[in-house]
Design an enzyme around this catalytic site. Sequence first.
Site, PDB file in Angstrom:
ATOM      1  N   HIS A  51      64.862  41.059  52.297  1.00 24.78           N
ATOM      2  CA  HIS A  51      64.143  42.135  52.041  1.00 24.78           C
ATOM      3  C   HIS A  51      63.791  42.856  53.310  1.00 24.78           C
ATOM      4  CE1 HIS A  51      60.926  44.423  49.275  1.00 24.78           C
ATOM      5  NE2 HIS A  51      61.044  44.944  50.601  1.00 24.78           N
ATOM      6  N   HIS A  68      63.447  47.103  55.327  1.00 20.83           N
ATOM      7  CA  HIS A  68      63.386  48.307  55.574  1.00 20.83           C
ATOM      8  C   HIS A  68      63.896  48.714  56.909  1.00 20.83           C
ATOM      9  CE1 HIS A  68      60.746  49.126  52.059  1.00 20.83           C
ATOM     10  NE2 HIS A  68      60.490  47.863  52.228  1.00 20.83           N
ATOM     11  N   LYS A 121      67.184  47.801  43.082  1.00 26.37           N
ATOM     12  CA  LYS A 121      65.478  47.828  43.132  1.00 26.37           C
ATOM     13  C   LYS A 121      64.829  48.548  42.367  1.00 26.37           C
ATOM     14  CE  LYS A 121      61.855  47.097  45.626  1.00 26.37           C
ATOM     15  NZ  LYS A 121      61.286  46.327  46.738  1.00 26.37           N
ATOM     16  N   HIS A 146      59.590  45.145  42.854  1.00 26.57           N
ATOM     17  CA  HIS A 146      58.324  45.343  43.328  1.00 26.57           C
ATOM     18  C   HIS A 146      57.487  45.417  42.320  1.00 26.57           C
ATOM     19  CE1 HIS A 146      55.598  47.306  46.550  1.00 26.57           C
ATOM     20  NE2 HIS A 146      54.794  47.247  45.280  1.00 26.57           N
ATOM     21  N   HIS A 181      58.392  40.001  47.845  1.00 28.46           N
ATOM     22  CA  HIS A 181      57.086  39.822  48.310  1.00 28.46           C
ATOM     23  C   HIS A 181      55.918  39.410  47.521  1.00 28.46           C
ATOM     24  CE1 HIS A 181      56.897  43.823  46.786  1.00 28.46           C
ATOM     25  NE2 HIS A 181      57.576  44.433  47.840  1.00 28.46           N
ATOM     26  N   ASP A 214      60.132  41.890  54.250  1.00 27.51           N
ATOM     27  CA  ASP A 214      59.524  43.446  54.315  1.00 27.51           C
ATOM     28  C   ASP A 214      58.948  43.782  55.256  1.00 27.51           C
ATOM     29  OD1 ASP A 214      58.847  45.363  52.584  1.00 27.51           O
ATOM     30  OD2 ASP A 214      57.036  44.753  51.810  1.00 27.51           O
TER      31      ASP A 214
HETATM   32  O1  DOR Z   1      54.076  47.672  52.886  1.00 28.51           O
HETATM   33  C1  DOR Z   1      55.256  48.249  52.243  1.00 28.51           C
HETATM   34  N1  DOR Z   1      55.783  49.056  52.968  1.00 28.51           N
HETATM   35  N2  DOR Z   1      55.480  47.663  51.140  1.00 28.51           N
HETATM   36  C2  DOR Z   1      56.322  48.358  50.280  1.00 28.51           C
HETATM   37  O2  DOR Z   1      56.564  47.923  49.188  1.00 28.51           O
HETATM   38  C3  DOR Z   1      57.132  49.459  51.148  1.00 28.51           C
HETATM   39  C4  DOR Z   1      56.955  49.499  52.608  1.00 28.51           C
HETATM   40  C5  DOR Z   1      57.604  50.650  53.255  1.00 28.51           C
HETATM   41  O3  DOR Z   1      58.747  51.147  52.806  1.00 28.51           O
HETATM   42  O4  DOR Z   1      57.016  51.309  54.340  1.00 28.51           O
HETATM   43 ZN    ZN Z   2      59.503  46.403  51.070  1.00 30.91          ZN
END
Ligand code: DOR
Ligand code: ZN
Length: 346
Positions: free
Chosen positions: A14, A16, A100, A137, A175, A248
């Site tokens: 997971h 970003h 997702k 999520h 998460h 995450d």
């Molecule tokens: O803390 C987070 N940041 N939780 C999420 O689900 C998305 C993520 C983000 O994209 O910044």
């Molecule tokens: Zn995330």
Amino acid sequence: MTQTLTIARPDDWHLHLRDGAMLRAVLPETARHFARAIIMPNLVPPVVTGADAAAYRDRILAALPQGTTFEPLMTLYLTEDTDPADVAAAAESGLVKAVKLYPAGATTNSASGVRDFDRVRGVLEKMAEIGLPLCVHGEVTDSDIDIFDREAVFIDRVLDPIRRATPGLRVVMEHITTRDGVEYVKANDTDLGATITTHHLVINRNHILVGGIKPHYYCLPVAKREEHRLALRTAATSGDTRFFLGTDSAPHTDSNKETACGCAGCFTATNTLSILAQVFEEEGALDRLEGFTSRNGPAFYGLPVNEATVTLTKGDAVSYPAKIITGEGEVTVFDPGFPLHWAVAG
Ligand code: DOR
Ligand code: ZN
């Protein structure tokens, strides 16, 4: 005496990566230690179709520093308009490894998420048929639900009904942050797994709020009480193959974090493995680190374990940069609040 530990190269289930200048700055931080990652689709606009995912994958590969190998495992952002046939084609081609689900309004860039679950029934049924996992999520967004209860209520009101209505659907609870999440996974069968982040093994809600507000510890789902952090640590280090690492890691610039309405996300890509080695050592479970970081995830997704390895060496305190510089501004690296003694190589 020097202590070393060599494990199969980890994957991040997971992650970003964003896009553009931010992508170029954060990608090397992950690729340094990880072979593959499940790439979150919450760009603006989101990665919705197979064609979107193919284009994003190309941008990620183009942003890789020369000589680095890293495989992005792409996901599609589920909307009420998602076409089951497009999902099936993207999965069949090998491009897409999961879909997702963001409840609308749950977190960063989730406005296109699902409001009416009946409208995604056809997609979920197709996914169950072809064995494509749904990454969830798991937070309700109703304004009358306390933010610290969002995960537990989601399990009862949304997740369990979806799973009952869609037999055979493979689900990753992303998460997880609560004992409730751990127990729900343990009470169910092999179609259900859960990722656990590095930061939720380290911080509880006091870290965010006591002694002044700490925006770099704010993420979603928000960290909960200490009893929940302890339940996550027990699950992650237990050897139960249904729990695996999904960092995450979610970069936001300092100017977007340190403000009156700061963004949610902890950026942990840089020092995650050093932190995890320390957590597992503290729990007397170093021999289970490889399962959590490198074996349980591939097993759930039906992928091979990486042949390459990384070696962790315990010694004097290791230093990591406090911030990384990106074309959009500085991004603060997660501070675990204790010195790190495990260096990572390879
Ligand atoms: O803390 C987070 N940041 N939780 C999420 O689900 C998305 C993520 C983000 O994209 O910044
Ligand atoms: Zn995330």
